[in-house]
Design an enzyme around this catalytic site. Structure first.
Site, short mmCIF file in Angstrom:
data_model
loop_
_atom_site.label_atom_id
_atom_site.label_comp_id
_atom_site.label_asym_id
_atom_site.label_seq_id
_atom_site.Cartn_x
_atom_site.Cartn_y
_atom_site.Cartn_z
N THR A 1 -54.99 -11.20 -159.79
CA THR A 1 -53.65 -11.66 -160.11
C THR A 1 -53.07 -10.88 -161.29
O THR A 1 -53.82 -10.37 -162.13
CB THR A 1 -53.71 -13.16 -160.48
N ASP A 2 -51.74 -10.88 -161.41
CA ASP A 2 -51.11 -10.26 -162.58
C ASP A 2 -51.26 -11.15 -163.82
O ASP A 2 -50.97 -10.71 -164.93
CB ASP A 2 -49.62 -9.94 -162.32
N GLU A 3 -51.72 -12.40 -163.62
CA GLU A 3 -51.83 -13.31 -164.77
C GLU A 3 -52.90 -12.85 -165.76
O GLU A 3 -52.91 -13.29 -166.91
CB GLU A 3 -52.11 -14.74 -164.30
N TYR B 1 -57.68 -20.37 -165.69
CA TYR B 1 -57.62 -19.65 -164.41
C TYR B 1 -57.58 -18.15 -164.62
O TYR B 1 -58.41 -17.40 -164.09
CB TYR B 1 -56.40 -20.11 -163.59
N LYS C 1 -60.30 -15.14 -163.72
CA LYS C 1 -60.00 -13.98 -162.86
C LYS C 1 -60.23 -12.68 -163.65
O LYS C 1 -60.73 -11.71 -163.10
CB LYS C 1 -58.55 -14.05 -162.35
P1 NAD Z 1 -56.13 -20.68 -152.13
O1 NAD Z 1 -56.49 -21.64 -153.20
O2 NAD Z 1 -55.03 -21.02 -151.18
O3 NAD Z 1 -57.42 -20.36 -151.23
C1 NAD Z 1 -58.68 -20.14 -151.77
C2 NAD Z 1 -59.71 -20.18 -150.64
O4 NAD Z 1 -61.01 -19.92 -151.21
C3 NAD Z 1 -59.79 -21.53 -149.94
O5 NAD Z 1 -59.84 -21.35 -148.53
C4 NAD Z 1 -61.09 -22.13 -150.46
O6 NAD Z 1 -61.72 -23.00 -149.53
C5 NAD Z 1 -61.92 -20.87 -150.71
N1 NAD Z 1 -62.98 -21.07 -151.72
C6 NAD Z 1 -62.85 -21.64 -152.96
N2 NAD Z 1 -64.03 -21.67 -153.58
C7 NAD Z 1 -64.94 -21.10 -152.74
C8 NAD Z 1 -66.32 -20.83 -152.83
N3 NAD Z 1 -67.04 -21.17 -153.91
N4 NAD Z 1 -66.94 -20.22 -151.79
C9 NAD Z 1 -66.23 -19.88 -150.67
N5 NAD Z 1 -64.92 -20.13 -150.52
C10 NAD Z 1 -64.27 -20.73 -151.55
O7 NAD Z 1 -55.83 -19.31 -152.88
P2 NAD Z 1 -54.75 -18.18 -152.55
O8 NAD Z 1 -53.46 -18.56 -153.17
O9 NAD Z 1 -54.81 -17.85 -151.11
O10 NAD Z 1 -55.35 -16.97 -153.40
C11 NAD Z 1 -56.33 -16.11 -152.83
C12 NAD Z 1 -56.76 -15.09 -153.88
O11 NAD Z 1 -55.63 -14.34 -154.31
C13 NAD Z 1 -57.37 -15.73 -155.14
O12 NAD Z 1 -58.44 -14.92 -155.55
C14 NAD Z 1 -56.23 -15.69 -156.15
O13 NAD Z 1 -56.74 -15.58 -157.45
C15 NAD Z 1 -55.51 -14.41 -155.73
N6 NAD Z 1 -54.06 -14.39 -156.03
C16 NAD Z 1 -53.26 -15.43 -155.68
C17 NAD Z 1 -51.89 -15.36 -155.93
C18 NAD Z 1 -50.94 -16.47 -155.52
O14 NAD Z 1 -49.76 -16.43 -155.87
N7 NAD Z 1 -51.38 -17.46 -154.76
C19 NAD Z 1 -51.35 -14.24 -156.56
C20 NAD Z 1 -52.21 -13.18 -156.91
C21 NAD Z 1 -53.57 -13.27 -156.63
#
Ligand code: NAD
Length: 355
Positions: A135-137, A160, A164
């Site tokens: 993430t950019d955070e 969080y 990350k």
């Molecule tokens: P989300 O919370 O919707 O999904 C996370 C998934 O990971 C879920 O399906 C969950 O069941 C699974 N999970 C959690 N813990 C686990 C574990 N211990 N073992 C196996 N599976 C596990 O998240 P998202 O919004 O789809 O984000 C996905 C990735 O992208 C993350 O790494 C997040 O940091 C990154 N990200 C998200 C955003 C955003 O705006 N949502 C932006 C930039 C980066």
């Protein structure tokens, strides 16, 4: 070498968009490794679950033995690692799970991924990629001006983003020390279909449809750069196929908006698509609530490196993407009801009072 990709977190918001894209627009086999926490929902993959190139492994990324077995059974050509705890408010109320999954889970995947990578022949080892989705955070908060680039110093502010950042550093070290061919991508806020309704856009959309109050932190002046989730998925594939090992790439939508602007835009779209004379104009439902502790003021990202080196460009503007998104929630209330019948019921998190 097989054309099999391990996607961790494929039942989540961004992971499911990536899995759907890989199965409909490429010929990769996809193994979705997911623990199915409250945020993971296999219903998000209903459209592709019958595809013969898709398989699901219920596993925790912290479970080394399970991860070893999955590498050995499926012999993947790479990993795209999205599994994480992802909600800042939850990280304030209960950071432990963030450290476990995001830091220790990423370590476990790297450790097992490295053992597997070393077991491959030269050509498979050369083609293998371990791609980490971040993430950019991790860069902290910006003032009025400036953009995050790939060389911006890390300054994570929330549990969080700190978790990350920790995982990003581990990935970097596994490349530097062990030569594992890693790629890290840092992306701005995503929005789109299948996002769990605890995040701003789906939460506000569902509350606006139902005529419930629309909570906005502080004065709603915090700024985020929004990227449509399918544009992120296409960036992840571009980085996997064209990224250089050891490099990091930023993805953003060039769509800076204050939170209050986002909420007002959603109100206008909901008023247009589901007018309700009893509710009236949805803007009247906006309520300013106590700000999140340590709330970062502004994020904005320079994605010119990804555009130049990966040939990637986002397709959606914020206006086109947000209308599509609101329409999707209106048309998919069953999905929303099913994912919400678990632990989360649109309660207020992140005040730091539930520890
Ligand atoms: P989300 O919370 O919707 O999904 C996370 C998934 O990971 C879920 O399906 C969950 O069941 C699974 N999970 C959690 N813990 C686990 C574990 N211990 N073992 C196996 N599976 C596990 O998240 P998202 O919004 O789809 O984000 C996905 C990735 O992208 C993350 O790494 C997040 O940091 C990154 N990200 C998200 C955003 C955003 O705006 N949502 C932006 C930039 C980066």
């Amino acid at each position: 070498m097989t054309r099999t990709l391990l996607v961790t977190g494929g039942a989540g918001f961004i992971g499911s968009a990536l899995v759907r894209m890989l199965l409909t627009a490429t010929d990769y086999n996809v193994v979705n490794v997911d623990k199915l926490t409250y945020a993971g929902n296999l219903e998000s993959l209903n459209d592709v679950a019958d595809n013969s190139r898709y398989s699901f492994e219920l596993a925790d990324i912290c479970d080394a033995e399970a991860i070893r077995g999955i590498f050995s059974q499926h012999q993947p050509c790479g990993v795209i690692h999205l599994a994480a705890e992802s909600h800042v408010d939850r990280s304030i109320d209960g950071p432990a799970e963030f450290i476990r999954t995001n830091v220790f889970g990423t370590f476990t995947l790297l450790d097992e991924g490295l053992k597997y990578w070393k077991s491959l022949d030269d050509s498979a080892r050369g083609a293998f990629r371990f791609q980490h989705v971040s993430t950019d955070e991790v860069f902290g908060s910006l003032g009025k001006d400036g953009l995050f680039t790939e060389t911006t110093a890390y300054q994570p502010n929330s549990p969080y983003s700190a978790s990350k950042a920790g995982s990003d550093h581990l990935v970097r070290a596994w490349h530097h020390t062990f030569k594992l061919p890693t790629i890290t991508t840092n992306c701005s806020n995503n929005y789109g279909p299948y996002q769990f309704p605890e995040k701003l856009i789906p939460l506000v959309t569902l509350n606006a449809i139902a005529g419930k109050e629309l909570p906005v932190y502080g004065k709603g002046e915090n700024i985020r750069d929004w990227l449509y989730v399918d544009d992120h998925a296409s960036g992840l594939l571009a980085a996997f196929e064209r990224g250089k090992p050891g490099e990091t790439y930023n993805f953003g939508g060039n769509n800076e908006r204050t939170n209050i602007d986002v909420v007002r835009t959603i109100c206008r779209i909901v008023d247009k698509l589901v007018p309700d004379s009893k509710i009236g104009a949805r803007e009247s439902l906006i309520r300013f609530v106590t700000d999140r502790p340590g709330h970062d003021m502004r994020y904005a990202i320079d994605s010119s490196k990804a555009q130049r080196d990966l040939g990637w460009m986002p397709r959606e503007t914020f206006e086109s993407g947000i209308e599509k998104t609101v329409r999707w929630y209106i048309d998919n209330m069953t999905w929303c009801e099913h994912v919400q019948s678990g632990a989360y019921r649109r309660e207020r998190l992140g005040l730091g009072v539930n520890q």
